[in-house]
Design an enzyme around this catalytic site. Structure first.
Site, PDB file in Angstrom:
ATOM      1  N   ARG A   1       0.839  -1.207   0.000  1.00  0.00           N
ATOM      2  CA  ARG A   1       0.000   0.000   0.000  1.00  0.00           C
ATOM      3  C   ARG A   1       0.869   1.250   0.000  1.00  0.00           C
ATOM      4  O   ARG A   1       2.014   1.225   0.416  1.00  0.00           O
ATOM      5  CB  ARG A   1      -0.887   0.029   1.251  1.00  0.00           C
ATOM      6  CG  ARG A   1      -2.145  -0.777   1.115  1.00  0.00           C
ATOM      7  CD  ARG A   1      -2.929  -0.749   2.390  1.00  0.00           C
ATOM      8  NE  ARG A   1      -3.437   0.583   2.690  1.00  0.00           N
ATOM      9  CZ  ARG A   1      -3.150   1.265   3.801  1.00  0.00           C
ATOM     10  NH1 ARG A   1      -2.339   0.765   4.700  1.00  0.00           N
ATOM     11  NH2 ARG A   1      -3.674   2.453   4.015  1.00  0.00           N
TER      12      ARG A   1
ATOM     13  N   LYS B   1       4.054  -8.218  11.819  1.00  0.00           N
ATOM     14  CA  LYS B   1       3.288  -8.355  10.569  1.00  0.00           C
ATOM     15  C   LYS B   1       3.543  -9.718   9.932  1.00  0.00           C
ATOM     16  O   LYS B   1       4.680 -10.111   9.696  1.00  0.00           O
ATOM     17  CB  LYS B   1       3.661  -7.220   9.601  1.00  0.00           C
ATOM     18  CG  LYS B   1       2.837  -7.237   8.326  1.00  0.00           C
ATOM     19  CD  LYS B   1       2.795  -5.883   7.679  1.00  0.00           C
ATOM     20  CE  LYS B   1       2.154  -5.956   6.297  1.00  0.00           C
ATOM     21  NZ  LYS B   1       1.783  -4.648   5.758  1.00  0.00           N
TER      22      LYS B   1
ATOM     23  N   ARG C   1      -1.172   4.157  13.226  1.00  0.00           N
ATOM     24  CA  ARG C   1      -0.139   3.486  14.021  1.00  0.00           C
ATOM     25  C   ARG C   1      -0.544   3.563  15.481  1.00  0.00           C
ATOM     26  O   ARG C   1      -0.910   4.633  15.972  1.00  0.00           O
ATOM     27  CB  ARG C   1       1.159   4.232  13.779  1.00  0.00           C
ATOM     28  CG  ARG C   1       2.282   3.949  14.707  1.00  0.00           C
ATOM     29  CD  ARG C   1       3.486   4.791  14.349  1.00  0.00           C
ATOM     30  NE  ARG C   1       3.912   4.572  12.985  1.00  0.00           N
ATOM     31  CZ  ARG C   1       4.459   5.488  12.200  1.00  0.00           C
ATOM     32  NH1 ARG C   1       4.621   6.716  12.629  1.00  0.00           N
ATOM     33  NH2 ARG C   1       4.837   5.192  10.991  1.00  0.00           N
TER      34      ARG C   1
HETATM   35  C1  BTN Z   1       0.736  -4.176   2.235  1.00  0.00           C
HETATM   36  O1  BTN Z   1       0.870  -4.683   3.346  1.00  0.00           O
HETATM   37  O2  BTN Z   1       1.044  -2.991   2.023  1.00  0.00           O
HETATM   38  C2  BTN Z   1       0.142  -5.003   1.133  1.00  0.00           C
HETATM   39  C3  BTN Z   1       1.122  -6.002   0.599  1.00  0.00           C
HETATM   40  C4  BTN Z   1       0.551  -6.814  -0.561  1.00  0.00           C
HETATM   41  C5  BTN Z   1       1.599  -7.674  -1.219  1.00  0.00           C
HETATM   42  C6  BTN Z   1       0.996  -8.580  -2.254  1.00  0.00           C
HETATM   43  S1  BTN Z   1       2.123  -9.812  -2.802  1.00  0.00           S
HETATM   44  C7  BTN Z   1       1.035 -10.271  -4.085  1.00  0.00           C
HETATM   45  C8  BTN Z   1       0.473  -8.988  -4.644  1.00  0.00           C
HETATM   46  N1  BTN Z   1       1.382  -8.441  -5.633  1.00  0.00           N
HETATM   47  C9  BTN Z   1       1.903  -7.286  -5.230  1.00  0.00           C
HETATM   48  O3  BTN Z   1       2.733  -6.616  -5.886  1.00  0.00           O
HETATM   49  N2  BTN Z   1       1.426  -6.957  -4.036  1.00  0.00           N
HETATM   50  C10 BTN Z   1       0.495  -7.930  -3.531  1.00  0.00           C
END
Ligand code: BTN
Length: 303
Positions: free
Chosen positions: A71, A142, A278
């Site tokens: 994100r 996480k 947070r």
């Molecule tokens: C986050 O925590 O910010 C979200 C992370 C999401 C990662 C996944 S991995 C599969 C899909 N492809 C990506 O590039 N991102 C999501």
């Protein structure tokens, strides 16, 4: 950093078992495993752009992502064999998509919680809007993240649900721009919950409940999931600080998935996924600056 599983070691993905379990829930569903791709979310959005008529549910699983995205333009680090990275694209007949990432989080947390060892004082919590945390004696760490993006053509809206889970411990590169005053906690991994759970096994367990949850969301939105989210809401009752500087106490989420924060100037409803939250009291322990698995990077913002 320990090295990734060698490319010559095959990963046995249960593609047929996944298809058999998911196709009845999502008619027209197909599965593709990609040895390497920049990002499964990016690839799904690219494909949707090039063949907008393609509206059937499609699962892309990446063994390696070279430019995984999180994100808010952060990068998402993963490693072949030690991470599970996939995206599910599907049309959802809904105009109100609020709370979708929370529904995905509920489905993941509930499924993975079935693997928690009996008598072990650990639980899987959800940190609004898209983080899965393993909460145990070691603190809050996480375990995975969710990136929901959408695309529309000719009035038809497609959703891309991207999920990244740490399967085994990763020694990740330090954050490119650490937040002063925050000490990054190492991420948690599924191996702490169930050492027998590998990436293919986790994917097979996760997908049918996820497909059911997406179908239910398509029909009735977030509201029916409210109590299940509340049961795992890791922020509830805690002092929080928002990325726009607002401080307050998290008071759960509304029927639409908006985070309610009680501030000095009254109750604020946070709907923007661009605002990060947070917990204040445990900031050093929880390391909610850019954690090692979500380093800031230029990239596409969620749409
Ligand atoms: C986050 O925590 O910010 C979200 C992370 C999401 C990662 C996944 S991995 C599969 C899909 N492809 C990506 O590039 N991102 C999501």
């Amino acid at each position: 950093m320990t090295s990734a599983l060698p490319q010559s070691d095959p990963i046995r993905w249960p593609a047929e078992a996944i298809w058999l379990a998911v196709e009845p829930l999502l008619p027209g569903f197909t599965v593709e495993v990609l040895p390497e791709i920049d990002s499964t979310n990016t690839e799904l959005l690219r494909r949707l752009r090039s063949t907008p008529a393609r509206l059937e549910p499609l699962l892309l699983v990446a063994e390696t992502q070279t430019a995984g995205r999180g994100r808010q333009g952060r990068s998402w680090q993963s490693r072949r064999g030690d991470s599970l990275t996939f995206s599910l694209g599907l049309p959802l007949a809904r105009t109100d998509w609020s709370g979708l990432s929370l529904v995905v989080g509920v489905a993941l947390a509930e499924t993975l919680s079935e693997h928690l060892p009996a008598g072990h004082d650990a639980r899987i919590g959800l940190k609004w809007p898209n983080d899965l945390w393993l909460i145990d004696a070691a603190g809050e760490r996480k375990l995975g993240g969710i990136l929901v993006e959408t695309a529309s053509w000719d009035g038809v809206r497609q959703v891309v649900v991207g999920i990244g889970l740490n399967v085994r411990p990763l020694e990740l590169a330090p954050a490119a721009a650490p937040v002063p005053g925050f000490v990054a906690a190492p991420p948690a991994s599924l191996s702490e919950i169930d050492p027998a759970l590998d990436a293919p096994g986790a994917l097979l367990r996760i997908l049918p409940p996820l497909a059911r949850a997406l179908d239910a969301f398509g029909q009735a939105g977030f509201a029916p999931f409210g109590a299940r989210f509340a049961a795992r809401d890791a922020l509830f009752g805690r002092a929080v600080k928002l990325s726009d500087g607002t401080e307050g106490v998290a008071r759960g989420v509304g029927w639409d998935g908006a985070l309610h924060v009680h501030t000095a100037s009254g109750m604020k409803e946070i709907i923007s996924s661009e605002i990060s939250v947070r917990p204040v009291a445990t900031a050093a322990a929880t390391a909610r600056g850019p954690s090692p698995s979500e380093t800031p990077a230029p990239g596409l913002a969620p749409c």
